[in-house]
Design an enzyme around this catalytic site. Sequence first.
Site: not given
Length: 479
Positions: A337, A417
């Site tokens: 991310c 994630h």
Amino acid sequence: MKSFLVAGCTSDAGKSVVVAGLCRALTRRGLRVAPFKAQNMSNNSAVTPDGGEIGRAQALQAYACGLTPSVDFNPILLKPGSDRTSQLVVRGIATGNVSARSYIEHRTELRKIASESLNSLRERFDVVVCEGAGSPAETNLRATDVANFGLAEECDLPVYIVGDIDRGGVLAHFYGTHQIVDDADRARIKGFVVNKFRGDVSILEPGLQDLEDRLGVPTVAVLPFIHGLWIDAEDSLQSTIGATVGPAAAPLGTQRLRVAAIRLPRVSNATDVEALACEPGVTVTWTVDPDSVAEADLVVIPGSKATLSDLAWLRSTGVADAIMERARSQRPILGICGGFQMMCSHIDDPVESGSTTPVEGLGIFDVDIEFHPEKTLIRHENGGYEVHHGRVERSTEQPWIGNEGARTQSNFGTHRHGYLEDDEARRDFLGTVSTLAQRPGFVVAPATSFEAERNKQLDVIADAIEQHWDLDQLIAALT
């Protein structure tokens, strides 16, 4: 329709763990149980099936109940982006950045939203285990409180106060919390819960009896210090600089795989490295040291709530130089991310940082990132989830996971994630990394189950609660 509030004398008293254990213990008794936290302040978040965002602790508590995450479990989420501002997420949707003062101005509306979510849960479940936020004894915040005694008053909840005895001073914490709140709030306190106790409880008992004699409130449980709890730890608990994540179990082969996770100032979803840490022979350590970055077999740049600010920090500390030297030497780097975004060529972020011009990234990937006001929230059926404003606008790189992310020979980047919680994906990744890192003596374990480890830890907490807290009495006392 029974519900109660578990508050804490302090932040990090263990409320989230206690609530998770209660959720699992009560669920094992055949009750329909749901977790609830009116307001959470955390950069660890999860995505619900319908694309909402909640605190990861509430997602874990839902898992303990056998439930999928819901925005009703955490209707208000604050994600700190600086010391003075946080992103406000209401019922799963990001509404913008707020200061502490502007947040207070919206408390009446937010209190109504929290109450509506809780009441909805109370209609659908046998028991709702509510978790407070921070300390309930902040009298300067009581008038606008959403998560502690304000919620208890609004929804008529009995309150149990958790104190961390491992820090010392737990009796003073209990006494001070009880005495500083007003009479109406004080009357809601039904019991104290000592958490993280080590040693002979008979030595503590005279102090607990003295506390009850003074206040008229019993201590309903003395919960032991449980060694080896590390999965899904909240915020700073699991990402202390220099700390090793997880058990660091012995390797199956002759070599370990050393993973350096960079402890960014605004790290988010730090739990991503836990899946790596559950593997035998993998040592995951949080670091800010350029030498550790240089020496590791794999470096992980995790998520960030302030990508440009944390990128500047990487450069100011010399960590960026160590990362770039790794890239030149084709030694493995994983960006997740915000960490992935930092590895890209350019980052245009007028949303979170307010930057008016694009900023150069590390340039490891030939990818440009642009931030958009609308947050991407995706829960992938095949594992993992996405929570980000930054989007790939241009890329010449090979995707890594499906058509997402980027991959070069030794570098891996993704917005996803939790991808490595998938056992097969994690084993494939570790096999590739060990080859790239020239660690032929590292053997990938053939059957490690991250989900089994998570369930094991939840059951350990629930077992301790069953042993040390009279849950029959707790349930009977609820209205």
